[in-house]
Write an enzyme that holds these catalytic residues in place. Sequence first.
Site, mmCIF file in Angstrom:
data_model
loop_
_atom_site.group_PDB
_atom_site.id
_atom_site.type_symbol
_atom_site.label_atom_id
_atom_site.label_comp_id
_atom_site.label_asym_id
_atom_site.label_seq_id
_atom_site.Cartn_x
_atom_site.Cartn_y
_atom_site.Cartn_z
ATOM 1 N N GLY A 298 31.886 36.267 52.455
ATOM 2 C CA GLY A 298 31.614 35.862 53.834
ATOM 3 C C GLY A 298 32.430 34.655 54.236
ATOM 4 O O GLY A 298 32.754 33.808 53.411
ATOM 5 N N CYS A 299 32.777 34.585 55.542
ATOM 6 C CA CYS A 299 33.561 33.449 56.048
ATOM 7 C C CYS A 299 32.682 32.234 56.312
ATOM 8 O O CYS A 299 33.159 31.114 56.340
ATOM 9 C CB CYS A 299 34.270 33.816 57.338
ATOM 10 N N VAL A 300 31.407 32.459 56.562
ATOM 11 C CA VAL A 300 30.532 31.334 56.902
ATOM 12 C C VAL A 300 29.348 31.278 55.942
ATOM 13 O O VAL A 300 28.635 32.247 55.807
ATOM 14 C CB VAL A 300 30.011 31.457 58.349
#
Lengths: 171, 104
Positions: free
Chosen positions: B102-104
């Site tokens: 995931g990016c966040v």
Amino acid sequence: MTDTITQAAPIVPSFNDEGTDRKLAIICSKGSLDMAYPGLILGNAALGEGVEVHLFFTFWGFDMINKKTMGDLKFTPLGNTATHMPQGLGGIPGVTHMATSKLKKSLEELAIPTVPDFLEQIVASGGHLWACRLSADMNHLTAADLYDDVEGIISAADFIELTEGAQLLFI
Amino acid sequence: MPTTTINGHEIHVDDEGFMTEYDEWTEDLGKVLASQIGIDMTDEHWQVIRFLREDFREQGETATVRRVQTAGGVPPKRLFQLFPQKPAKKMSYVAGLPKPHGCV
């Protein structure tokens, strides 16, 4: 043990614990909901990699740290050809509201934090937030009007000095 | 996929050394992995690692710093203290899980 590819020394990831001297400066100059996120996402990712991160909010980017607007940024298809909608639609009353709600919903489904929550996470992860002096003066805003964790209202020159040697992103 | 032997445990890992077989991990091994990267496990570390293990089993992916906060209740500030500099990668390494995507 017969496995021929077994290593003699254990394979352990290198986390480069001596610390990186990498520094990232991100200038946030946009106040629309869609353009608020690139800086927040990249800044947050850099912090997770042990990079020192400074975000500088200027011009329309001030809306991201202005207490009155930060929770209410909007997205409009108007003038944005990447929505692939007829441009005339963008000007119809209610379309901005609808597009904003839709974008917020998509972000929420992906568990992406709201702008204020994201700023909170960035600060908690060690990131630094700075407000642009000229933008504050132009909008007659003081530190009291801004998100509490903004460290200061500083001049462009101060920011350049502060981010000596940093990689820079202008958004 | 290479294997590596850590403290007498033979485990499957990727090229960087992250474990690839969920079931090869034990808490004893987690402790050894932590010591390999200079982390001395405390109850608070275990709380994070157990959350990651459980969450991976349910979600099929490694929780990010954000998710450890929202679903696991451990704030990012604390995570950066427990797993300094690169919390997402370090905690997934200790938990025997892949790095978060995931990016966040």
